[in-house]
Design a protein around this motif. Structure first.
Motif, mmCIF file in Angstrom:
data_model
loop_
_atom_site.group_PDB
_atom_site.id
_atom_site.type_symbol
_atom_site.label_atom_id
_atom_site.label_comp_id
_atom_site.label_asym_id
_atom_site.label_seq_id
_atom_site.Cartn_x
_atom_site.Cartn_y
_atom_site.Cartn_z
ATOM 1 N N LYS A 1 0.843 -1.209 0.000
ATOM 2 C CA LYS A 1 0.000 0.000 0.000
ATOM 3 C C LYS A 1 0.878 1.260 0.000
ATOM 4 C CE LYS A 1 -4.282 -1.536 2.282
ATOM 5 N NZ LYS A 1 -5.104 -1.739 1.073
ATOM 6 N N VAL B 1 4.475 14.152 -12.068
ATOM 7 C CA VAL B 1 4.471 14.293 -13.532
ATOM 8 C C VAL B 1 3.411 15.317 -13.945
ATOM 9 C CG1 VAL B 1 4.051 13.100 -15.725
ATOM 10 C CG2 VAL B 1 5.361 11.958 -13.911
ATOM 11 N N GLU B 2 2.217 15.235 -13.330
ATOM 12 C CA GLU B 2 1.149 16.198 -13.654
ATOM 13 C C GLU B 2 1.588 17.636 -13.328
ATOM 14 O OE1 GLU B 2 -1.914 14.432 -11.370
ATOM 15 O OE2 GLU B 2 -2.624 13.136 -13.008
ATOM 16 N N ILE C 1 3.864 1.427 -1.287
ATOM 17 C CA ILE C 1 4.409 1.516 -2.644
ATOM 18 C C ILE C 1 3.360 2.095 -3.596
ATOM 19 C CG2 ILE C 1 5.187 0.118 -4.609
ATOM 20 C CD1 ILE C 1 6.630 -1.693 -2.505
ATOM 21 N N GLU C 2 2.115 1.629 -3.450
ATOM 22 C CA GLU C 2 1.024 2.172 -4.283
ATOM 23 C C GLU C 2 0.916 3.691 -4.091
ATOM 24 O OE1 GLU C 2 -2.817 0.393 -3.365
ATOM 25 O OE2 GLU C 2 -3.809 2.016 -4.474
ATOM 26 N N ILE D 1 11.367 7.209 -8.373
ATOM 27 C CA ILE D 1 11.225 5.906 -9.047
ATOM 28 C C ILE D 1 12.249 4.923 -8.507
ATOM 29 C CG2 ILE D 1 11.478 4.686 -11.254
ATOM 30 C CD1 ILE D 1 10.251 7.053 -12.657
ATOM 31 N N ILE E 1 11.089 3.539 -5.237
ATOM 32 C CA ILE E 1 10.059 2.503 -5.379
ATOM 33 C C ILE E 1 10.691 1.183 -5.795
ATOM 34 C CG2 ILE E 1 8.000 1.793 -6.652
ATOM 35 C CD1 ILE E 1 7.201 4.622 -6.942
ATOM 36 N N VAL F 1 3.671 5.386 -5.977
ATOM 37 C CA VAL F 1 3.414 5.453 -7.417
ATOM 38 C C VAL F 1 2.441 6.596 -7.721
ATOM 39 C CG1 VAL F 1 2.498 4.220 -9.432
ATOM 40 C CG2 VAL F 1 3.875 2.981 -7.746
ATOM 41 N N ARG F 2 1.408 6.740 -6.866
ATOM 42 C CA ARG F 2 0.473 7.857 -7.060
ATOM 43 C C ARG F 2 1.188 9.191 -6.885
ATOM 44 N NH1 ARG F 2 -3.781 4.931 -4.867
ATOM 45 N NH2 ARG F 2 -3.127 5.533 -2.787
ATOM 46 N N ILE G 1 11.878 13.188 -9.994
ATOM 47 C CA ILE G 1 11.007 12.043 -10.311
ATOM 48 C C ILE G 1 11.832 10.755 -10.345
ATOM 49 C CG2 ILE G 1 9.479 11.043 -12.063
ATOM 50 C CD1 ILE G 1 8.718 13.893 -12.898
ATOM 51 N N ILE H 1 4.209 9.874 -7.691
ATOM 52 C CA ILE H 1 4.944 10.179 -8.921
ATOM 53 C C ILE H 1 3.999 10.692 -10.003
ATOM 54 C CG2 ILE H 1 6.418 9.243 -10.730
ATOM 55 C CD1 ILE H 1 7.534 7.318 -8.833
ATOM 56 N N GLN H 2 2.787 10.114 -10.069
ATOM 57 C CA GLN H 2 1.806 10.633 -11.035
ATOM 58 C C GLN H 2 1.588 12.135 -10.812
ATOM 59 O OE1 GLN H 2 -1.845 8.254 -10.828
ATOM 60 N NE2 GLN H 2 -0.587 6.425 -10.685
#
Lengths: 100, 100, 100, 100
Positions: free
Chosen positions: D26, D39-40, D28-29, D52, D55, D32-33, D48, D35-36
Protein backbone atom coordinates in the motif's frame (compact mmCIF):
# COMPACT_ATOMS: atom_id res chain seq x y z
CA UNK A 1 23.62 -3.12 -31.09
CA UNK A 2 24.23 -1.14 -34.24
CA UNK A 3 27.73 -0.19 -35.22
CA UNK A 4 28.91 2.64 -33.03
CA UNK A 5 29.23 6.13 -34.38
CA UNK A 6 32.94 6.72 -33.75
CA UNK A 7 36.35 5.08 -33.54
CA UNK A 8 37.68 7.27 -30.74
CA UNK A 9 36.44 9.68 -28.06
CA UNK A 10 35.95 13.25 -29.30
CA UNK A 11 38.70 14.32 -26.87
CA UNK A 12 41.56 11.78 -26.63
CA UNK A 13 42.09 10.25 -23.18
CA UNK A 14 45.24 11.56 -21.45
CA UNK A 15 48.07 9.16 -20.58
CA UNK A 16 47.02 9.43 -16.94
CA UNK A 17 43.39 8.61 -17.64
CA UNK A 18 44.41 5.58 -19.69
CA UNK A 19 46.80 4.39 -16.98
CA UNK A 20 44.24 4.76 -14.19
CA UNK A 21 41.63 2.78 -16.11
CA UNK A 22 44.08 0.10 -17.22
CA UNK A 23 45.24 -0.31 -13.62
CA UNK A 24 41.67 -0.83 -12.44
CA UNK A 25 41.12 -3.39 -15.19
CA UNK A 26 44.36 -5.20 -14.29
CA UNK A 27 43.08 -5.46 -10.72
CA UNK A 28 39.81 -6.90 -12.03
CA UNK A 29 41.75 -9.35 -14.21
CA UNK A 30 43.60 -10.47 -11.08
CA UNK A 31 40.31 -10.92 -9.24
CA UNK A 32 38.98 -13.11 -12.07
CA UNK A 33 42.14 -15.25 -11.87
CA UNK A 34 41.63 -15.44 -8.11
CA UNK A 35 38.18 -16.93 -8.66
CA UNK A 36 39.61 -19.52 -11.06
CA UNK A 37 41.95 -20.61 -8.26
CA UNK A 38 39.02 -20.79 -5.82
CA UNK A 39 37.08 -23.02 -8.21
CA UNK A 40 40.13 -25.25 -8.79
CA UNK A 41 40.52 -25.56 -5.00
CA UNK A 42 36.80 -26.49 -4.82
CA UNK A 43 36.16 -23.62 -2.42
CA UNK A 44 32.80 -22.94 -0.77
CA UNK A 45 30.18 -21.59 -3.20
CA UNK A 46 29.22 -18.56 -1.11
CA UNK A 47 32.84 -17.39 -0.87
CA UNK A 48 33.10 -17.56 -4.66
CA UNK A 49 29.79 -15.71 -5.10
CA UNK A 50 31.00 -12.91 -2.80
CA UNK A 51 34.08 -12.49 -4.99
CA UNK A 52 32.02 -12.51 -8.19
CA UNK A 53 29.76 -9.80 -6.81
CA UNK A 54 32.86 -7.76 -5.89
CA UNK A 55 34.08 -7.99 -9.50
CA UNK A 56 30.68 -6.96 -10.79
CA UNK A 57 30.78 -3.91 -8.52
CA UNK A 58 34.30 -3.03 -9.68
CA UNK A 59 33.31 -3.37 -13.35
CA UNK A 60 30.27 -1.19 -12.77
CA UNK A 61 32.54 1.51 -11.34
CA UNK A 62 34.77 1.41 -14.41
CA UNK A 63 31.66 1.56 -16.61
CA UNK A 64 30.36 4.49 -14.58
CA UNK A 65 33.54 6.52 -15.01
CA UNK A 66 33.73 5.75 -18.75
CA UNK A 67 30.07 6.79 -19.11
CA UNK A 68 30.68 10.01 -17.21
CA UNK A 69 33.65 10.92 -19.39
CA UNK A 70 31.67 9.96 -22.49
CA UNK A 71 28.87 12.36 -21.58
CA UNK A 72 31.25 15.15 -20.54
CA UNK A 73 33.17 14.93 -23.83
CA UNK A 74 31.63 12.99 -26.73
CA UNK A 75 27.96 13.61 -25.97
CA UNK A 76 28.55 17.25 -24.95
CA UNK A 77 30.55 17.92 -28.12
CA UNK A 78 27.83 16.32 -30.23
CA UNK A 79 25.21 18.53 -28.55
CA UNK A 80 27.33 21.64 -29.08
CA UNK A 81 27.68 20.82 -32.78
CA UNK A 82 23.94 20.20 -33.18
CA UNK A 83 24.20 16.41 -33.41
CA UNK A 84 23.03 15.62 -29.91
CA UNK A 85 20.10 13.37 -30.75
CA UNK A 86 22.12 10.59 -32.36
CA UNK A 87 24.66 10.66 -29.53
CA UNK A 88 21.92 10.55 -26.88
CA UNK A 89 20.10 7.66 -28.60
CA UNK A 90 23.38 5.73 -28.67
CA UNK A 91 23.95 6.52 -24.99
CA UNK A 92 20.46 5.40 -23.98
CA UNK A 93 20.90 2.14 -25.88
CA UNK A 94 24.13 1.24 -24.09
CA UNK A 95 22.64 2.26 -20.73
CA UNK A 96 19.66 -0.06 -21.33
CA UNK A 97 22.04 -2.91 -22.07
CA UNK A 98 23.86 -2.14 -18.83
CA UNK A 99 20.78 -2.14 -16.66
CA UNK A 100 19.94 -5.72 -17.71
CA UNK B 1 29.57 -10.13 5.28
CA UNK B 2 30.23 -12.52 8.13
CA UNK B 3 32.64 -15.36 7.73
CA UNK B 4 31.05 -18.07 5.63
CA UNK B 5 29.87 -21.30 7.18
CA UNK B 6 32.03 -23.74 5.23
CA UNK B 7 35.37 -24.28 3.50
CA UNK B 8 34.02 -26.47 0.69
CA UNK B 9 30.71 -27.43 -0.96
CA UNK B 10 28.85 -30.25 0.81
CA UNK B 11 29.34 -32.36 -2.34
CA UNK B 12 32.75 -31.81 -4.01
CA UNK B 13 32.64 -30.43 -7.56
CA UNK B 14 33.53 -33.02 -10.20
CA UNK B 15 36.62 -32.49 -12.41
CA UNK B 16 34.26 -31.69 -15.30
CA UNK B 17 32.33 -29.09 -13.32
CA UNK B 18 35.56 -27.42 -12.25
CA UNK B 19 36.91 -27.42 -15.80
CA UNK B 20 33.72 -25.96 -17.28
CA UNK B 21 33.65 -23.12 -14.77
CA UNK B 22 37.38 -22.41 -15.06
CA UNK B 23 37.04 -22.27 -18.86
CA UNK B 24 34.25 -19.71 -18.58
CA UNK B 25 36.35 -17.64 -16.19
CA UNK B 26 39.36 -17.82 -18.51
CA UNK B 27 37.18 -16.46 -21.29
CA UNK B 28 36.08 -13.63 -19.00
CA UNK B 29 39.72 -12.96 -18.08
CA UNK B 30 40.47 -12.68 -21.81
CA UNK B 31 37.59 -10.25 -22.24
CA UNK B 32 38.94 -8.07 -19.41
CA UNK B 33 42.36 -8.03 -21.10
CA UNK B 34 40.60 -7.12 -24.35
CA UNK B 35 39.12 -4.06 -22.67
CA UNK B 36 42.55 -3.02 -21.38
CA UNK B 37 43.75 -3.05 -24.99
CA UNK B 38 40.76 -0.98 -26.08
CA UNK B 39 41.51 1.62 -23.41
CA UNK B 40 45.20 1.69 -24.37
CA UNK B 41 44.17 2.23 -28.01
CA UNK B 42 41.90 5.05 -26.83
CA UNK B 43 38.89 3.37 -28.41
CA UNK B 44 35.40 4.87 -28.50
CA UNK B 45 33.70 4.90 -25.09
CA UNK B 46 30.49 3.20 -26.23
CA UNK B 47 32.40 0.26 -27.73
CA UNK B 48 34.18 -0.21 -24.40
CA UNK B 49 30.89 0.04 -22.48
CA UNK B 50 29.32 -2.64 -24.69
CA UNK B 51 32.22 -4.96 -23.85
CA UNK B 52 31.97 -4.23 -20.12
CA UNK B 53 28.26 -5.03 -20.15
CA UNK B 54 29.05 -8.31 -21.96
CA UNK B 55 31.49 -9.25 -19.18
CA UNK B 56 28.93 -8.37 -16.54
CA UNK B 57 26.41 -10.64 -18.26
CA UNK B 58 28.97 -13.47 -18.48
CA UNK B 59 29.88 -13.10 -14.79
CA UNK B 60 26.20 -13.13 -13.84
CA UNK B 61 25.80 -16.43 -15.69
CA UNK B 62 28.71 -17.97 -13.79
CA UNK B 63 27.21 -16.66 -10.55
CA UNK B 64 23.84 -18.10 -11.52
CA UNK B 65 25.22 -21.58 -12.13
CA UNK B 66 27.25 -21.52 -8.89
CA UNK B 67 24.13 -20.39 -6.99
CA UNK B 68 22.03 -23.14 -8.55
CA UNK B 69 24.57 -25.80 -7.62
CA UNK B 70 24.86 -24.31 -4.15
CA UNK B 71 21.12 -24.61 -3.56
CA UNK B 72 20.93 -28.10 -5.10
CA UNK B 73 23.74 -29.39 -2.90
CA UNK B 74 24.83 -27.32 0.10
CA UNK B 75 21.48 -25.69 0.94
CA UNK B 76 19.50 -28.89 0.24
CA UNK B 77 21.85 -30.95 2.41
CA UNK B 78 21.56 -28.38 5.21
CA UNK B 79 17.76 -28.53 4.99
CA UNK B 80 17.79 -32.34 5.03
CA UNK B 81 19.95 -32.34 8.16
CA UNK B 82 17.71 -29.80 9.94
CA UNK B 83 20.09 -26.85 9.55
CA UNK B 84 18.29 -25.12 6.72
CA UNK B 85 17.72 -21.74 8.37
CA UNK B 86 21.39 -20.78 8.69
CA UNK B 87 22.09 -21.89 5.11
CA UNK B 88 19.10 -19.94 3.77
CA UNK B 89 20.05 -16.78 5.68
CA UNK B 90 23.55 -17.00 4.23
CA UNK B 91 22.10 -17.51 0.74
CA UNK B 92 19.76 -14.52 1.06
CA UNK B 93 22.64 -12.33 2.22
CA UNK B 94 24.80 -13.15 -0.80
CA UNK B 95 21.82 -12.73 -3.16
CA UNK B 96 21.16 -9.27 -1.73
CA UNK B 97 24.77 -8.32 -2.36
CA UNK B 98 24.40 -9.56 -5.94
CA UNK B 99 21.29 -7.58 -6.67
CA UNK B 100 23.07 -4.30 -5.84
CA UNK C 1 21.17 12.97 -2.49
CA UNK C 2 21.63 16.72 -2.44
CA UNK C 3 18.78 19.01 -3.27
CA UNK C 4 18.16 18.98 -7.00
CA UNK C 5 19.13 21.90 -9.16
CA UNK C 6 15.70 22.77 -10.57
CA UNK C 7 11.95 22.80 -9.91
CA UNK C 8 10.90 21.98 -13.48
CA UNK C 9 12.37 20.62 -16.73
CA UNK C 10 14.08 23.26 -18.89
CA UNK C 11 11.40 22.62 -21.55
CA UNK C 12 7.94 22.00 -20.06
CA UNK C 13 6.42 18.58 -20.82
CA UNK C 14 3.58 18.73 -23.34
CA UNK C 15 0.06 17.66 -22.30
CA UNK C 16 0.52 14.51 -24.39
CA UNK C 17 3.83 13.63 -22.74
CA UNK C 18 2.31 14.07 -19.30
CA UNK C 19 -0.73 11.97 -20.21
CA UNK C 20 1.36 9.12 -21.64
CA UNK C 21 3.54 8.93 -18.54
CA UNK C 22 0.61 9.24 -16.13
CA UNK C 23 -1.18 6.41 -17.98
CA UNK C 24 1.84 4.16 -17.62
CA UNK C 25 2.04 4.97 -13.93
CA UNK C 26 -1.68 4.28 -13.47
CA UNK C 27 -1.13 0.86 -15.02
CA UNK C 28 1.75 0.26 -12.61
CA UNK C 29 -0.45 1.39 -9.70
CA UNK C 30 -3.04 -1.18 -10.82
CA UNK C 31 -0.35 -3.87 -10.93
CA UNK C 32 0.70 -3.03 -7.37
CA UNK C 33 -2.92 -3.33 -6.24
CA UNK C 34 -3.08 -6.65 -8.08
CA UNK C 35 -0.18 -7.95 -6.01
CA UNK C 36 -1.91 -6.85 -2.80
CA UNK C 37 -4.87 -9.00 -3.83
CA UNK C 38 -2.56 -11.93 -4.57
CA UNK C 39 -1.01 -11.65 -1.11
CA UNK C 40 -4.44 -11.39 0.54
CA UNK C 41 -5.49 -14.53 -1.37
CA UNK C 42 -2.30 -16.23 -0.11
CA UNK C 43 -1.24 -16.96 -3.67
CA UNK C 44 1.87 -18.95 -4.61
CA UNK C 45 5.12 -17.06 -3.94
CA UNK C 46 6.59 -17.55 -7.42
CA UNK C 47 3.47 -16.10 -9.10
CA UNK C 48 3.78 -13.02 -6.89
CA UNK C 49 7.50 -12.71 -7.63
CA UNK C 50 6.84 -12.85 -11.39
CA UNK C 51 4.40 -9.94 -11.00
CA UNK C 52 6.85 -7.93 -8.89
CA UNK C 53 9.55 -8.37 -11.50
CA UNK C 54 7.07 -7.22 -14.19
CA UNK C 55 6.43 -4.03 -12.20
CA UNK C 56 10.15 -3.46 -11.78
CA UNK C 57 10.60 -3.77 -15.54
CA UNK C 58 7.70 -1.34 -16.18
CA UNK C 59 9.12 1.19 -13.71
CA UNK C 60 12.56 0.91 -15.32
CA UNK C 61 10.99 1.74 -18.69
CA UNK C 62 9.32 4.86 -17.26
CA UNK C 63 12.65 5.81 -15.67
CA UNK C 64 14.42 5.24 -18.97
CA UNK C 65 12.09 7.53 -20.90
CA UNK C 66 12.28 10.25 -18.24
CA UNK C 67 16.09 9.99 -18.30
CA UNK C 68 16.17 10.21 -22.08
CA UNK C 69 13.98 13.32 -22.10
CA UNK C 70 16.05 14.79 -19.28
CA UNK C 71 19.27 14.40 -21.28
CA UNK C 72 17.67 15.66 -24.53
CA UNK C 73 16.31 18.79 -22.84
CA UNK C 74 17.66 19.74 -19.40
CA UNK C 75 21.19 18.35 -19.75
CA UNK C 76 21.53 19.49 -23.37
CA UNK C 77 20.34 23.00 -22.49
CA UNK C 78 22.78 23.12 -19.58
CA UNK C 79 25.63 22.08 -21.88
CA UNK C 80 24.64 24.69 -24.49
CA UNK C 81 24.67 27.40 -21.82
CA UNK C 82 28.06 26.34 -20.49
CA UNK C 83 26.74 24.71 -17.32
CA UNK C 84 27.05 21.11 -18.41
CA UNK C 85 29.29 19.85 -15.63
CA UNK C 86 26.82 20.36 -12.80
CA UNK C 87 23.99 18.81 -14.84
CA UNK C 88 26.12 15.80 -15.76
CA UNK C 89 27.26 15.25 -12.17
CA UNK C 90 23.62 15.30 -11.06
CA UNK C 91 22.72 12.85 -13.84
CA UNK C 92 25.53 10.44 -12.91
CA UNK C 93 24.45 10.53 -9.28
CA UNK C 94 20.86 9.56 -10.05
CA UNK C 95 22.02 6.88 -12.49
CA UNK C 96 24.23 5.35 -9.80
CA UNK C 97 21.26 5.24 -7.45
CA UNK C 98 19.26 3.50 -10.17
CA UNK C 99 21.83 0.83 -10.86
CA UNK C 100 21.72 -0.33 -7.24
CA UNK D 1 7.72 -18.48 -17.90
CA UNK D 2 5.94 -21.82 -17.61
CA UNK D 3 2.88 -22.19 -15.46
CA UNK D 4 3.92 -22.28 -11.84
CA UNK D 5 3.84 -25.49 -9.87
CA UNK D 6 1.39 -24.48 -7.15
CA UNK D 7 -1.62 -22.34 -6.29
CA UNK D 8 -0.56 -21.52 -2.72
CA UNK D 9 2.54 -21.63 -0.50
CA UNK D 10 3.19 -25.02 1.12
CA UNK D 11 2.62 -23.35 4.52
CA UNK D 12 -0.18 -20.72 4.45
CA UNK D 13 0.90 -17.17 5.30
CA UNK D 14 -0.28 -16.03 8.73
CA UNK D 15 -2.67 -13.06 9.04
CA UNK D 16 0.24 -11.00 10.36
CA UNK D 17 2.50 -11.89 7.46
CA UNK D 18 -0.21 -11.00 4.96
CA UNK D 19 -0.92 -7.69 6.73
CA UNK D 20 2.75 -6.68 6.86
CA UNK D 21 3.24 -7.35 3.15
CA UNK D 22 -0.02 -5.66 2.14
CA UNK D 23 0.94 -2.59 4.18
CA UNK D 24 4.29 -2.37 2.39
CA UNK D 25 2.53 -2.68 -0.96
CA UNK D 26 0.00 0.00 0.00
CA UNK D 27 2.90 2.32 0.78
CA UNK D 28 4.41 1.52 -2.64
CA UNK D 29 1.02 2.17 -4.28
CA UNK D 30 0.98 5.57 -2.57
CA UNK D 31 4.49 6.29 -3.85
CA UNK D 32 3.41 5.45 -7.42
CA UNK D 33 0.47 7.86 -7.06
CA UNK D 34 2.92 10.45 -5.73
CA UNK D 35 4.94 10.18 -8.92
CA UNK D 36 1.81 10.63 -11.03
CA UNK D 37 1.21 13.91 -9.20
CA UNK D 38 4.83 14.96 -9.80
CA UNK D 39 4.47 14.29 -13.53
CA UNK D 40 1.15 16.20 -13.65
CA UNK D 41 2.86 19.13 -11.90
CA UNK D 42 5.67 18.90 -14.51
CA UNK D 43 8.26 18.48 -11.78
CA UNK D 44 12.00 18.27 -12.39
CA UNK D 45 13.08 15.00 -14.03
CA UNK D 46 15.79 14.15 -11.49
CA UNK D 47 13.35 14.48 -8.56
CA UNK D 48 11.01 12.04 -10.31
CA UNK D 49 13.87 9.64 -11.05
CA UNK D 50 14.91 9.65 -7.39
CA UNK D 51 11.36 8.66 -6.41
CA UNK D 52 11.23 5.91 -9.05
CA UNK D 53 14.48 4.45 -7.78
CA UNK D 54 13.07 4.53 -4.22
CA UNK D 55 10.06 2.50 -5.38
CA UNK D 56 12.30 0.03 -7.16
CA UNK D 57 14.28 -0.43 -3.94
CA UNK D 58 11.07 -0.91 -1.91
CA UNK D 59 9.74 -3.48 -4.40
CA UNK D 60 13.04 -5.34 -4.32
CA UNK D 61 12.75 -5.58 -0.53
CA UNK D 62 9.25 -7.05 -0.79
CA UNK D 63 10.54 -9.48 -3.41
CA UNK D 64 13.45 -10.39 -1.16
CA UNK D 65 11.22 -11.22 1.79
CA UNK D 66 8.82 -13.25 -0.37
CA UNK D 67 11.78 -15.15 -1.85
CA UNK D 68 13.19 -15.85 1.61
CA UNK D 69 9.87 -17.20 2.86
CA UNK D 70 9.47 -19.21 -0.34
CA UNK D 71 12.82 -20.93 0.18
CA UNK D 72 12.23 -21.48 3.92
CA UNK D 73 8.83 -23.10 3.30
CA UNK D 74 7.95 -24.20 -0.24
CA UNK D 75 11.45 -25.05 -1.48
CA UNK D 76 12.49 -26.64 1.83
CA UNK D 77 9.33 -28.77 1.93
CA UNK D 78 9.90 -29.85 -1.67
CA UNK D 79 13.47 -30.86 -0.81
CA UNK D 80 12.32 -32.77 2.27
CA UNK D 81 9.79 -34.69 0.17
CA UNK D 82 12.35 -35.52 -2.52
CA UNK D 83 11.04 -33.05 -5.09
CA UNK D 84 13.69 -30.41 -4.66
CA UNK D 85 14.96 -30.24 -8.24
CA UNK D 86 11.75 -28.95 -9.78
CA UNK D 87 11.33 -26.37 -7.00
CA UNK D 88 14.93 -25.18 -7.37
CA UNK D 89 14.65 -24.90 -11.17
CA UNK D 90 11.51 -22.79 -10.73
CA UNK D 91 13.30 -20.63 -8.16
CA UNK D 92 16.34 -20.08 -10.39
CA UNK D 93 14.08 -19.10 -13.28
CA UNK D 94 12.28 -16.41 -11.30
CA UNK D 95 15.58 -15.14 -9.85
CA UNK D 96 16.99 -14.79 -13.37
CA UNK D 97 13.97 -12.75 -14.38
CA UNK D 98 14.52 -10.56 -11.33
CA UNK D 99 18.16 -9.87 -12.03
CA UNK D 100 17.30 -8.41 -15.45
Amino acid sequence: MKESTHQHPSTPRSKDEIQTTVNRLKRIEGQVRGIQKMVEDDRYCVDILVQISAINAALKKVGHSITERHIKHCVSDAILSGEGDEAIDELMEVMTQFSK
